[in-house]
Each structure stands twice: as C-alpha cells, then as structure tokens.
Design an enzyme around this catalytic site. Structure first.
Site, mmCIF file in Angstrom:
data_model
loop_
_atom_site.group_PDB
_atom_site.id
_atom_site.type_symbol
_atom_site.label_atom_id
_atom_site.label_comp_id
_atom_site.label_asym_id
_atom_site.label_seq_id
_atom_site.Cartn_x
_atom_site.Cartn_y
_atom_site.Cartn_z
ATOM 1 N N ARG A 50 -9.404 4.847 0.888
ATOM 2 C CA ARG A 50 -8.031 3.892 1.829
ATOM 3 C C ARG A 50 -7.095 4.097 0.764
ATOM 4 O O ARG A 50 -6.716 3.593 -0.448
ATOM 5 C CB ARG A 50 -8.504 2.337 2.636
ATOM 6 C CG ARG A 50 -7.654 2.076 3.093
ATOM 7 C CD ARG A 50 -6.796 2.850 4.075
ATOM 8 N NE ARG A 50 -6.556 1.684 4.489
ATOM 9 C CZ ARG A 50 -4.753 1.316 4.565
ATOM 10 N NH1 ARG A 50 -4.062 1.919 3.652
ATOM 11 N NH2 ARG A 50 -3.823 0.897 5.690
ATOM 12 N N GLU A 58 -0.916 4.493 13.123
ATOM 13 C CA GLU A 58 -2.944 4.895 14.143
ATOM 14 C C GLU A 58 -2.960 6.721 14.366
ATOM 15 O O GLU A 58 -1.755 6.536 15.164
ATOM 16 C CB GLU A 58 -2.873 3.823 14.565
ATOM 17 C CG GLU A 58 -3.244 2.305 14.192
ATOM 18 C CD GLU A 58 -4.895 2.819 12.949
ATOM 19 O OE1 GLU A 58 -5.306 3.528 13.803
ATOM 20 O OE2 GLU A 58 -4.225 2.230 11.681
ATOM 21 N N ARG A 92 -14.979 1.423 1.881
ATOM 22 C CA ARG A 92 -13.790 2.094 1.431
ATOM 23 C C ARG A 92 -13.248 1.828 -0.199
ATOM 24 O O ARG A 92 -13.123 0.759 -0.430
ATOM 25 C CB ARG A 92 -12.900 2.410 2.494
ATOM 26 C CG ARG A 92 -13.260 2.774 3.613
ATOM 27 C CD ARG A 92 -12.367 3.507 4.698
ATOM 28 N NE ARG A 92 -11.587 1.748 5.193
ATOM 29 C CZ ARG A 92 -10.906 1.942 6.177
ATOM 30 N NH1 ARG A 92 -10.392 2.535 6.512
ATOM 31 N NH2 ARG A 92 -9.728 0.305 6.025
#
Length: 229
Positions: A50, A58, A92
């Site tokens: 990330r 999004e 992540r």
C-alpha cells in the site's frame, strides 16, 4: 532491574526503527488500484504493498480507473525499491515506492492521480505537489468539484449507505408473550364466550387461569377451537 530495562530499550528501539524503515526490492506483478500493488521478491515471496501517505480514488469513484492506469504505467512489470513505513491491519506493507529515480508516491500526487493522505502524512513536501496539481487542474482536479470526494470520505459514505440498507431490510419480529406477560394483558373479571375472545391466547388464559370450562366443550384442553385449531 531498571538497568536491565534500560538496556533492553536501547536494543529494542533501534530494532523497531530499522524494521519500520526496511528497504526491499521486488518486481511489480499486479496493480490493484491507484495506491495498491503486488510485487515479487528475488526469493519468490509475494508482497502486497500500500503506497504510504497518499490515497487515490476507489475503483468505483470518478477517476478511480485512471489512477490505477497511472500507477500501472509507472511500475507494472518493473523492478521497484520499497522503503517500508509500516504494516497495516490487512498485512500489507505500507511504503514509499521508487522506480529508478522516480518517487512513485509523489508522482501519483504530482499527476493529479492521488490526494495526500493527511492522516498518515510524514513528508509535507507532498502537500506542495498536491497544491500544484490542483492549481494546474491535472488529473482528478479537472473533475467537477461535486465528483472530487476524497476517498476516505467516499469509503465512509459507502459504509453508511450499506449500513442503512441493512437496517432498512431488517424485519421486526415482536416477542412472544409468556404467561407472566399475558397476566398483564388478560384478566378474569368476566368469563367470556368464545365469540368475545380477542385471540387464542386470551381463550387459553380464560380456560387455564380463570376456570372458564364452558369454552372447552369437548374437554380436550383446547378452548375455542375455531380460534385455537
């Protein structure tokens, strides 16, 4: 004891700092959106990454697909260097990503493909890049203002909408009254005929608690069979 704790702290603090600022190299094999990618290390270990300090639209938001395409053009199929800042709750690696001399996180902001994620901001120079992109109407900044909702606000609105939908489709089932509750509703002040009963529950109460045997003509324990059959 205090000396042992102090010694442990001297050892632990540098270790935590090095773990957070770990440098890794890998090849990008997947781009999921404008700020998330998957890469493969030389040891064939797959890492989900990330991009830190930025937040891109999004996929379902306006400019979401364009932000993903922008990141893909920068890194897909290429070797990158990660400066790891943290590991998030999804496992992540949160990192600054570099492809050659290009700071990919900064480039996403500069091209108007990302907002600065102020909640997690460390590098304040990103704010200048965002201001420049906004002034030049680059990328998402060329969209009408109504379509430029920051992704963290969009995610919250989406969660609230789904919650409202769940609550809207829920059905209310009233609780079944037990005998104690029935005593608060029915009483024996008058012995009623079946045609005067409001429900089977009242008929049962009259039979069992008031001794109204007339409503159980065949003596089978079921009162007012037209109501209770």
């Amino acid at each position: 004891m205090k000396r042992l704790i102090a010694t442990a702290a001297l050892i632990l603090v540098p270790w935590l700092a090095s773990a957070q600022n770990q440098t890794l190299e890998c090849r990008v094999v997947g781009v999921h959106d404008g700020d998330t990618l998957t890469c493969l290390t030389a040891q064939k270990k797959q890492l989900k990454v990330r991009l830190g300090e930025i937040d891109t639209p999004e996929t379902k938001q306006p400019y979401g697909t364009r932000a993903q395409q922008s990141l893909s053009a920068l890194v897909f199929g290429k070797d990158v260097r990660l400066t790891v800042q943290d590991t998030d709750r999804y496992g992540r690696k949160v990192a600054r990503v570099y492809q050659g001399k290009t700071d990919v996180n900064a480039e996403q902001v500069k091209s108007g493909s990302a907002w600065v994620y102020r909640q997690y901001l460390k590098d304040k120079s990103l704010l200048n890049l965002e201001a420049e992109a906004k002034a030049a109407k680059r990328g998402l900044w060329a969209l009408p203002e109504a379509e430029r909702m920051p992704p963290w606000e969009w995610r919250k609105a989406d969660r609230d909408k789904r919650q409202a939908q769940r609550e809207g489709t829920a059905t209310y089932t009233p609780p079944v009254k037990d005998e104690t509750e029935a005593a608060d509703v029915f009483n024996c002040s008058a012995l009623k005929a079946c045609k005067a009963m409001s429900s089977c529950a009242e008929a049962k109460y009259q039979l069992q608690h008031c001794g109204n045997t007339k409503i159980d003509g065949n003596r089978d324990g079921i009162p007012c069979e037209a109501l209770c059959r």
